[in-house]
Design an enzyme around this catalytic site. Structure first.
Site, short mmCIF file in Angstrom:
data_model
loop_
_atom_site.label_atom_id
_atom_site.label_comp_id
_atom_site.label_asym_id
_atom_site.label_seq_id
_atom_site.Cartn_x
_atom_site.Cartn_y
_atom_site.Cartn_z
N ASP A 34 15.30 -12.10 -26.95
CA ASP A 34 14.04 -12.90 -27.16
C ASP A 34 14.21 -14.15 -28.43
OD1 ASP A 34 12.94 -11.77 -24.94
OD2 ASP A 34 10.99 -11.24 -26.11
N ALA A 35 14.58 -13.62 -29.25
CA ALA A 35 14.55 -14.35 -30.68
C ALA A 35 15.65 -15.38 -30.38
CB ALA A 35 15.25 -13.46 -31.89
N ASP A 38 13.74 -17.88 -28.04
CA ASP A 38 12.68 -18.59 -28.84
C ASP A 38 13.51 -19.84 -29.62
OD1 ASP A 38 10.71 -17.16 -27.64
OD2 ASP A 38 10.80 -15.69 -29.59
N SER A 83 -0.68 -18.66 10.42
CA SER A 83 -1.02 -17.35 10.17
C SER A 83 -0.12 -16.54 11.12
CB SER A 83 -2.44 -16.78 10.64
OG SER A 83 -2.48 -17.26 12.01
N GLU A 120 11.27 -8.23 7.07
CA GLU A 120 11.01 -8.41 5.64
C GLU A 120 9.63 -7.53 5.23
OE1 GLU A 120 10.37 -12.26 5.22
OE2 GLU A 120 12.23 -12.91 6.28
N LYS A 122 5.71 -7.25 4.01
CA LYS A 122 4.56 -8.34 3.93
C LYS A 122 3.91 -7.99 2.75
CE LYS A 122 0.80 -9.86 6.95
NZ LYS A 122 -0.11 -10.38 5.87
N GLU A 179 5.03 -15.89 -1.45
CA GLU A 179 3.72 -15.21 -1.78
C GLU A 179 3.84 -15.11 -3.49
OE1 GLU A 179 2.32 -14.64 1.08
OE2 GLU A 179 0.81 -12.68 0.55
N LYS A 320 1.66 -3.64 10.51
CA LYS A 320 0.88 -3.07 9.29
C LYS A 320 1.04 -1.70 9.13
CE LYS A 320 -2.22 -6.78 8.56
NZ LYS A 320 -3.38 -6.99 7.48
N CYS A 432 -15.67 22.73 -20.38
CA CYS A 432 -16.58 23.88 -20.34
C CYS A 432 -16.02 24.83 -21.29
CB CYS A 432 -16.20 24.58 -18.94
SG CYS A 432 -16.42 26.25 -18.84
S1 IVH Z 1 5.99 -15.64 7.39
C1 IVH Z 1 5.03 -18.42 10.44
N1 IVH Z 1 6.94 -13.53 5.83
O1 IVH Z 1 1.32 -13.22 5.84
C2 IVH Z 1 5.23 -17.15 9.77
N2 IVH Z 1 4.54 -14.43 5.90
O2 IVH Z 1 1.60 -15.18 7.67
C3 IVH Z 1 4.74 -17.44 8.41
N3 IVH Z 1 3.21 -12.84 4.30
O3 IVH Z 1 -0.86 -15.24 4.64
C4 IVH Z 1 4.41 -16.33 7.62
N4 IVH Z 1 4.60 -11.72 3.59
O4 IVH Z 1 0.98 -15.14 2.93
C5 IVH Z 1 5.90 -14.49 6.19
N5 IVH Z 1 7.66 -12.05 4.45
C6 IVH Z 1 6.61 -12.63 4.99
C7 IVH Z 1 5.12 -12.59 4.38
C8 IVH Z 1 4.24 -13.29 4.94
C9 IVH Z 1 3.36 -11.93 3.42
C10 IVH Z 1 1.54 -13.36 4.45
C11 IVH Z 1 1.40 -14.81 4.29
C12 IVH Z 1 0.29 -15.21 5.26
C13 IVH Z 1 0.21 -14.00 6.16
C14 IVH Z 1 0.44 -14.40 7.50
#
Ligand code: IVH
Length: 680
Positions: A34-35, A38, A83, A120, A122, A179, A320, A432
């Site tokens: 760190d030093a 900095d 979404s 991937e 979520k 994200e 999910k 107790c």
């Molecule tokens: S792809 C068209 N990849 O899920 C697809 N979304 O998308 C676009 N999320 O609020 C999204 N991990 O924040 C994608 N590996 C990932 C993700 C991801 C989390 C969230 C994203 C969004 C929600 C719906």
């Protein structure tokens, strides 16, 4: 006017600091202490102060700049932020449904080869769009309604994992989607800080990340260790689009953006389901929260053929996991008495499905915790259960109160034995005072004695201990060794066969080790590691039993509190008697001579962690030198570490040391501290 030399030096410093940031925040491989960082930063800041015209927008000194905003400005997305369809079938059916839909829409025959996907995580954070023009970060926005988000450019610039300038040729426009989130450990630290400052705590890492990012004063965001993971693209022009999603992630990583390493190419539904199951099993061990996995058709050409329905792509789905948090009602608050007499309030809940199981109880830890979370009987609360951890009340939904709620009052008498419940001024827990007179404490003490890491008596579990104590057949651990077939087989629901098995397990447990025996005694503050240290140090039980607090503190890692508990335990005639009875019952272990007392040594009481490769000293040699000087070498970095000795290729331990602002030494520094001059 800046001299050409100063301008060149400033450019060089900007680049060097960006490189160090990338190694530290993205690759998790700090390059310098760190030093040193900095020093470079200060040098750049000084040059910029001298010649303000040298300040470039992508200078690391400009991550926090400008006055707090009055409100966030709307920012329209060049390409809408869509979404994603959610598969709610938590089993492998979720993967099968998605794969079947994709195959149908692509009009693939049953015998066509498996579709390739990228699976991937979520991330459970906030989606953001980063816009780079000619490789420079020009704006950042939240998702908003998908069409228009909020301009959070000033806030996002403070995230040091996000490059202000991309590596390589980044094209005319490159929009990166990903994200923003907080690691759970950072969330806990942040909440501890909020608590210390008397401010309101965040409910979970996601809310904390949102609250930290959406700050009108970006200087506040800069204080929060927010992380970013890139997973997709928005508008792109003048940039060679890779042919696959896997290629996109690789290209983003090559641009210097953080990309989570947890993703996998999968062929067909079975491999997707496998990924879902594997990640699900490790979910609680990940450093951040996820709420599922995302499957994406890997070939971009196929993605384009599949297209979109309304506002969701047909080529991606979120699969999910069962939620780890759920809302339910507190039917009552009762107390439980533990092995050390700790009286713990427990919320009895209306049954609720959370973290993959039905939960009916959640710990409330202690009175302070109840007050902090403001939990009353009758309240609606959110409950969390992750992995194997005990379900916990996270927050109270006070807005759902109707006035009928009742406050919890800590009982003054133990509900099990009637002894007084007291809370000492320096402790959060009430206890107790019944000791082993209290059946609840006795049962817990016996269960601990028999547990796997202690005496390891298989079959002597909850139900059996309960019956044995209630029937007054067993009161102390020594009584276990007096049990006969008749006494056991007479108990309810105990077949002769299982009684014989328990007796065999009891007999086998007589041969044990000193460390296990010490641990089994259940001395307060003496866990498995301390028990091992004590056994190693004293070699003989009698030596341990006769040691006073001062002598005990000579054992590495034993401080005044632990020493006091041990001395107190063996000072109790009743405990000595139980030990004698156990020995008389044939419980035995090997003993050795006590180890020689280490002289105080110049490094006595100091804990070291070694990481990376030292130029001359072998790891074992360094360890021996430290120990010879009275120091201790530990494997992990914590607040209690005094020195971290770092060599080449030091990784996360060094990062942790820097985060905790610990002393970091190189080999020369260590040798100086030891007062030795050693060359190979
Ligand atoms: S792809 C068209 N990849 O899920 C697809 N979304 O998308 C676009 N999320 O609020 C999204 N991990 O924040 C994608 N590996 C990932 C993700 C991801 C989390 C969230 C994203 C969004 C929600 C719906």
């Amino acid at each position: 006017m800046a001299a050409a030399a100063d301008a060149a030096r400033a450019a060089q410093l900007r680049e060097e600091i960006a490189r160090l940031d990338h190694h530290y925040y993205v690759l998790d491989q700090p390059l310098v202490p760190d030093a040193e960082y900095d020093r470079l930063y200060q040098e750049l800041a000084a040059l910029e102060a001298l010649h303000p015209e040298l300040i470039a927008p992508d200078s690391p000194t400009q991550r926090v700049a400008g006055a707090p905003a009055a409100q966030f400005q709307p920012l329209r997305h060049a390409v809408p932020m869509l979404s994603i369809r959610t598969e709610t079938d938590h089993s492998e059916g979720g993967a099968v449904n998605f794969d079947q839909r994709v195959r149908r829409q692509l009009e693939l025959d049953a015998d066509a080869p498996a579709v390739e996907y990228l699976a991937e995580l979520k991330f459970d954070g906030l989606a953001v769009n980063l816009r780079y023009e000619q490789g420079r970060l020009v704006s950042a926005a939240t998702r908003g309604d998908g069409e228009t988000g909020e301009d959070i450019t000033a806030n996002v610039r403070t995230l040091r994992g996000i490059p202000l300038r991309l590596h390589g040729t980044a094209g005319d426009v490159l929009e990166v989607r990903g994200e923003v989130l907080l690691y759970r450990a950072d969330f806990e630290r942040l909440n501890a800080r909020m608590r210390g400052a008397g401010e309101k705590e965040f409910v979970n890492p996601r809310n904390a990340a949102a609250g930290s990012l959406r700050q009108l004063n970006a200087a506040v965001t800069a204080q929060r260790p927010l992380k970013f993971f890139a997973y997709g693209l928005g508008e792109v022009s003048g940039w060679a689009l890779p042919p696959t999603q896997a290629g996109v992630l690789e290209a983003l990583s090559a641009c210097g953006l953080p990309v989570c390493a947890e993703h996998r190419l999968c062929r067909g539904a079975a491999e997707l389901a496998q990924f879902h199951a594997e990640v699900g099993a490790r979910r609680a061990a990940l450093p951040f929260d996820i709420d599922g996995v995302v499957y994406k058709v890997n070939q971009i050409a196929l993605q384009q053929r599949l297209g979109y329905v309304t506002r969701e792509p047909r080529w991606a789905v979120a699969h999910k996991y069962p939620p780890q948090e759920a809302v339910t009602r507190v039917l009552d608050i009762e107390v439980q008495v533990g092995r050390t007499g700790a009286v713990t309030p427990v919320a009895r809940l209306a049954p609720v499905f959370v973290g993959g199981a039905t939960v009916t109880n959640a710990t409330l830890h202690n009175e302070d915790e109840i007050r902090r979370k403001d939990v009353k009987i009758g309240d609606w609360v959110s409950v969390r259960r992750a992995g194997d951890v005990i379900p916990e009340v996270v927050a109270t939904l006070t807005h759902r109160r109707d006035g009928s709620e009742r406050a919890f009052i800590m009982p003054e008498q133990c509900p099990v034995c009637g002894s007084a419940v007291v809370r000492s001024a320096d402790e959060a827990v009430a206890r107790c005072t019944g000791g082993l007179f209290c059946p609840a404490q006795r049962k817990q003490a016996l269960l601990h004695f028999a547990s796997r890491r202690a005496m390891d008596i298989e079959g002597l579990g909850d139900k059996l201990v309960e019956q044995l104590v209630d029937a007054a057949v067993v009161a102390t651990p020594a009584d276990i060794y007096k049990l006969g077939l008749l006494a056991l087989a007479n108990l309810e629901r105990m077949a002769e066969k299982s009684a014989a098995n328990v007796l065999a397990a009891i007999a086998a447990s007589r041969h044990t080790t000193l460390a296990r025996f010490i641990y089994a005694l259940g001395i307060r503050n003496v866990g498995e590691t301390t028990a091992k240290d004590l056994a190693r140090h004293f070699g003989k039980l009698d030596a341990l039993m006769d040691a006073d607090a001062e002598r005990l503190q000579q054992v590495p890692d034993v401080g005044p509190v632990v020493a006091q508990s041990i001395a107190q335990f063996f000072g109790e005639p009743h405990n000595r008697e139980v030990v004698e009875q156990l020995r008389a019952a044939g419980v035995q272990w090997e003993e050795h001579e006590p180890s020689a007392l280490p002289g105080p040594g110049p490094l006595a009481g100091k804990t070291f962690v070694l990481t990376g490769t030292l130029p001359n000293l072998e790891r074992e040699r360094a360890k021996a030198l430290i120990e010879a000087a009275g120091g201790k070498v530990s494997g992990s970095v914590s607040k209690k570490t005094h020195y971290v000795v770092a060599g080449a290729d030091a990784g996360s331990k060094l990062a942790k040391a820097q985060e905790l602002a610990l002393h970091v030494l190189d080999e020369a520094g260590l040798l100086a501290l030891l007062g030795v001059q050693e060359t190979k």
